[in-house]
Design a protein around this motif. Structure first.
Motif, PDB file in Angstrom:
ATOM      1  N   LEU A  45       0.757  -0.700   0.298  1.00 30.37           N
ATOM      2  CA  LEU A  45      -0.095   0.202  -0.081  1.00 30.37           C
ATOM      3  C   LEU A  45       0.937   1.006   0.037  1.00 30.37           C
ATOM      4  CD1 LEU A  45      -3.157  -0.661   2.518  1.00 30.37           C
ATOM      5  CD2 LEU A  45      -3.172  -0.637  -0.273  1.00 30.37           C
ATOM      6  N   ILE A  46       1.223   1.450  -1.378  1.00 35.63           N
ATOM      7  CA  ILE A  46       2.402   2.614  -0.900  1.00 35.63           C
ATOM      8  C   ILE A  46       2.114   4.011  -1.197  1.00 35.63           C
ATOM      9  CG2 ILE A  46       4.648   3.435  -2.511  1.00 35.63           C
ATOM     10  CD1 ILE A  46       4.855   0.816  -3.380  1.00 35.63           C
ATOM     11  N   ASP A  47       0.627   4.235  -2.245  1.00 34.60           N
ATOM     12  CA  ASP A  47      -0.003   5.070  -2.531  1.00 34.60           C
ATOM     13  C   ASP A  47      -1.302   5.961  -1.969  1.00 34.60           C
ATOM     14  OD1 ASP A  47       1.832   6.712  -4.262  1.00 34.60           O
ATOM     15  OD2 ASP A  47       0.749   4.878  -6.083  1.00 34.60           O
ATOM     16  N   ALA A  48      -1.066   5.078  -0.725  1.00 33.46           N
ATOM     17  CA  ALA A  48      -2.951   5.481  -0.008  1.00 33.46           C
ATOM     18  C   ALA A  48      -2.824   5.845   1.331  1.00 33.46           C
ATOM     19  CB  ALA A  48      -3.508   3.097  -0.256  1.00 33.46           C
ATOM     20  N   HIS A  49      -1.423   6.403   1.616  1.00 37.09           N
ATOM     21  CA  HIS A  49      -1.700   7.446   2.944  1.00 37.09           C
ATOM     22  C   HIS A  49      -2.562   8.021   3.388  1.00 37.09           C
ATOM     23  CE1 HIS A  49       2.451   6.005   2.279  1.00 37.09           C
ATOM     24  NE2 HIS A  49       2.990   6.005   3.488  1.00 37.09           N
ATOM     25  N   HIS A  50      -2.554   8.610   2.450  1.00 41.13           N
ATOM     26  CA  HIS A  50      -4.333   9.833   3.137  1.00 41.13           C
ATOM     27  C   HIS A  50      -5.582   9.648   2.148  1.00 41.13           C
ATOM     28  CE1 HIS A  50      -0.488  12.094   3.649  1.00 41.13           C
ATOM     29  NE2 HIS A  50       0.257  12.034   2.532  1.00 41.13           N
ATOM     30  N   LYS A  51      -5.325   8.049   2.404  1.00 39.60           N
ATOM     31  CA  LYS A  51      -7.066   7.957   1.398  1.00 39.60           C
ATOM     32  C   LYS A  51      -7.579   7.639   3.130  1.00 39.60           C
ATOM     33  CE  LYS A  51      -6.337   6.554  -3.077  1.00 39.60           C
ATOM     34  NZ  LYS A  51      -6.396   5.684  -3.634  1.00 39.60           N
ATOM     35  N   TYR A  52      -9.282   7.283   3.391  1.00 36.43           N
ATOM     36  CA  TYR A  52      -9.778   7.074   3.967  1.00 36.43           C
ATOM     37  C   TYR A  52     -10.565   5.751   4.070  1.00 36.43           C
ATOM     38  CZ  TYR A  52      -9.404  11.953   6.383  1.00 36.43           C
ATOM     39  OH  TYR A  52      -9.079  13.126   6.713  1.00 36.43           O
ATOM     40  N   PRO A  53     -11.042   4.970   4.747  1.00 34.48           N
ATOM     41  CA  PRO A  53     -11.186   3.321   5.238  1.00 34.48           C
ATOM     42  C   PRO A  53     -12.219   3.040   3.902  1.00 34.48           C
ATOM     43  CG  PRO A  53     -10.896   3.643   7.289  1.00 34.48           C
ATOM     44  CD  PRO A  53     -10.646   4.948   6.270  1.00 34.48           C
ATOM     45  N   SER A  54     -13.246   4.222   4.026  1.00 34.74           N
ATOM     46  CA  SER A  54     -14.670   4.308   2.965  1.00 34.74           C
ATOM     47  C   SER A  54     -14.221   4.568   1.519  1.00 34.74           C
ATOM     48  CB  SER A  54     -14.975   5.426   3.414  1.00 34.74           C
ATOM     49  OG  SER A  54     -14.498   6.583   3.116  1.00 34.74           O
ATOM     50  N   GLU A  55     -12.389   5.206   1.119  1.00 30.83           N
ATOM     51  CA  GLU A  55     -12.436   5.258   0.143  1.00 30.83           C
ATOM     52  C   GLU A  55     -11.425   4.357  -0.588  1.00 30.83           C
ATOM     53  OE1 GLU A  55     -11.460  10.434  -0.397  1.00 30.83           O
ATOM     54  OE2 GLU A  55      -9.932   9.047   0.751  1.00 30.83           O
ATOM     55  N   ILE A  56     -11.277   2.899   0.304  1.00 30.12           N
ATOM     56  CA  ILE A  56     -10.191   1.753  -0.042  1.00 30.12           C
ATOM     57  C   ILE A  56     -11.033   0.980  -0.002  1.00 30.12           C
ATOM     58  CG2 ILE A  56      -8.294   2.665   0.114  1.00 30.12           C
ATOM     59  CD1 ILE A  56      -7.782   1.908   2.153  1.00 30.12           C
ATOM     60  N   SER A  57     -11.026  -0.527  -0.881  1.00 31.61           N
ATOM     61  CA  SER A  57     -11.732  -1.906  -1.277  1.00 31.61           C
ATOM     62  C   SER A  57     -11.502  -2.954   0.249  1.00 31.61           C
ATOM     63  CB  SER A  57     -11.273  -2.764  -2.508  1.00 31.61           C
ATOM     64  OG  SER A  57      -9.937  -2.696  -1.761  1.00 31.61           O
ATOM     65  N   GLY A  58     -12.531  -3.416   0.100  1.00 38.12           N
ATOM     66  CA  GLY A  58     -12.411  -4.169   1.489  1.00 38.12           C
ATOM     67  C   GLY A  58     -10.637  -4.973   1.640  1.00 38.12           C
ATOM     68  N   GLY A  59     -10.567  -5.728   0.112  1.00 32.43           N
ATOM     69  CA  GLY A  59      -8.842  -5.792   0.553  1.00 32.43           C
ATOM     70  C   GLY A  59      -7.949  -5.204   1.063  1.00 32.43           C
ATOM     71  N   MET A  60      -8.173  -3.858   0.617  1.00 33.14           N
ATOM     72  CA  MET A  60      -6.986  -2.429   1.164  1.00 33.14           C
ATOM     73  C   MET A  60      -7.542  -2.536   2.666  1.00 33.14           C
ATOM     74  SD  MET A  60      -7.291  -0.132  -2.572  1.00 33.14           S
ATOM     75  CE  MET A  60      -5.389   0.720  -1.652  1.00 33.14           C
ATOM     76  N   GLN A  61      -8.070  -3.223   2.795  1.00 34.77           N
ATOM     77  CA  GLN A  61      -8.443  -2.031   4.385  1.00 34.77           C
ATOM     78  C   GLN A  61      -8.282  -3.624   5.212  1.00 34.77           C
ATOM     79  OE1 GLN A  61     -13.162  -1.531   5.505  1.00 34.77           O
ATOM     80  NE2 GLN A  61     -13.268  -0.048   3.358  1.00 34.77           N
ATOM     81  N   LYS A  62      -8.389  -4.443   5.054  1.00 36.00           N
ATOM     82  CA  LYS A  62      -7.468  -5.428   5.501  1.00 36.00           C
ATOM     83  C   LYS A  62      -5.751  -5.715   5.496  1.00 36.00           C
ATOM     84  CE  LYS A  62     -10.395  -8.625   6.865  1.00 36.00           C
ATOM     85  NZ  LYS A  62     -11.300  -8.737   7.483  1.00 36.00           N
ATOM     86  N   ARG A  63      -5.160  -5.070   3.891  1.00 36.34           N
ATOM     87  CA  ARG A  63      -4.534  -4.755   4.196  1.00 36.34           C
ATOM     88  C   ARG A  63      -3.741  -3.232   5.265  1.00 36.34           C
ATOM     89  NH1 ARG A  63      -2.280  -4.210  -1.677  1.00 36.34           N
ATOM     90  NH2 ARG A  63      -4.354  -4.044  -2.661  1.00 36.34           N
ATOM     91  N   VAL A  64      -4.509  -2.452   5.538  1.00 40.79           N
ATOM     92  CA  VAL A  64      -3.940  -1.959   6.164  1.00 40.79           C
ATOM     93  C   VAL A  64      -4.434  -2.802   7.777  1.00 40.79           C
ATOM     94  CG1 VAL A  64      -5.098   0.587   7.531  1.00 40.79           C
ATOM     95  CG2 VAL A  64      -5.028   0.232   4.995  1.00 40.79           C
ATOM     96  N   ALA A  65      -5.487  -3.324   8.282  1.00 36.28           N
ATOM     97  CA  ALA A  65      -5.592  -4.237   9.150  1.00 36.28           C
ATOM     98  C   ALA A  65      -4.331  -4.719  10.246  1.00 36.28           C
ATOM     99  CB  ALA A  65      -6.472  -4.349   9.270  1.00 36.28           C
TER     100      ALA A  65
END
Length: 255
Positions: free
Chosen positions: A127-147
């Motif tokens: 997740l290199i370019d997602a720093h400034h996005k909010y959870p509602s702006e990313i997919s479920g899979g990306m949310q899991k990677r943030v977790a």
């Protein structure tokens, strides 16, 4: 390594865990499976220190949890990372803010040190370019990677995952499984995963604990589970036609 000896836990007259004894090795993905009501969630909460066992003990790298002082227990909890079933991200924080949260709460690192660590773990989970996005702006899979990034940001010795593939499509679920296994091996973490996903069992089940009615019914590897004659295990594992076919393949190979 985590060692569990004769663990019992009741709530009123409901005896949930009934003498569970097992161990979980570091550097391996340890899976807990079983039907709903088998005691998986209570067992996981005991391992996390959220529930106190009525009997038995849990040992973390040689230290019995109940023998630790309050400060030692607090320090141990900070060595635990947790990936929740629904990711449990803060909607009001960005991806970067979510991952930085444990560092702000539990460390005295400088802002630049925290930023460097956040950048490192976000890069590790791709997740290199997602720093400034909010959870509602990313997919479920990306949310899991943030977790996952948040769970490993403090370099934990123990990683706990509760149904990490819940709500994900099969392809994304496999990616999350592989990511968890890679991180486990790279950082030599003791990883324990509660799951209903038999694909996870097949893909990353280096150690599998099967609970039934609060008892340890069976334990082994993902290769051994397809060869067992334990009726409770086979009824659970081969409830679908796909896994019945897989078992038949193993039987034919063995013969």
């Amino acid at each position: 390594m985590i060692e569990v000896n004769n663990l019992h836990k009741s709530f009123g007259e409901a005896h949930i865990l009934k003498g569970v004894t097992t161990d979980f090795e570091k550097g391996k993905t340890n899976l807990i499976i079983g039907q709903s009501g088998s005691g998986k969630t209570v067992f996981l909460k005991c391992l996390l220190g959220l529930f106190t066992p009525d009997e038995g003990y849990i040992c973390y790298n040689g230290d019995i949890y109940n023998d630790l002082s309050a400060d030692q227990k607090r320090n141990l909890r900070q060595e635990m990372g947790m990936v929740f079933q629904g990711s449990a991200l803060f909607d009001s924080l960005t991806v970067e803010g979510n991952v930085m949260f444990p560092l702000e709460m539990f460390t005295k690192q400088s802002k630049s040190e925290m930023q460097d660590r956040v950048n490192t773990v976000l890069k590790r989970v791709n997740l290199i370019d997602a720093h400034h996005k909010y959870p509602s702006e990313i997919s479920g899979g990306m949310q899991k990677r943030v977790a996952i990034a948040r769970a490993i940001v403090m370099n934990p010795k123990y990683l706990f995952c509760d149904e990490p593939n819940s709500g994900l499509d099969p392809k994304t679920a496999i990616l999350i499984d592989n990511l968890i296994q890679e991180i486990t091996q790279e950082y030599d973490i003791t990883t324990i995963i509660n799951t209903h996903d038999m694909n996870s069992v097949m893909e990353i089940g280096e150690k599998i604990l099967f609970l039934k009615n609060g008892h340890k019914e069976w334990e082994g590897t993902n290769k051994e589970i397809f060869k067992t004659d334990n009726v409770a295990v086979t009824d659970f594992v081969y409830s679908s036609e796909l896994f019945k076919k897989v078992r038949q393949m193993y039987i034919e190979e063995r013969n």
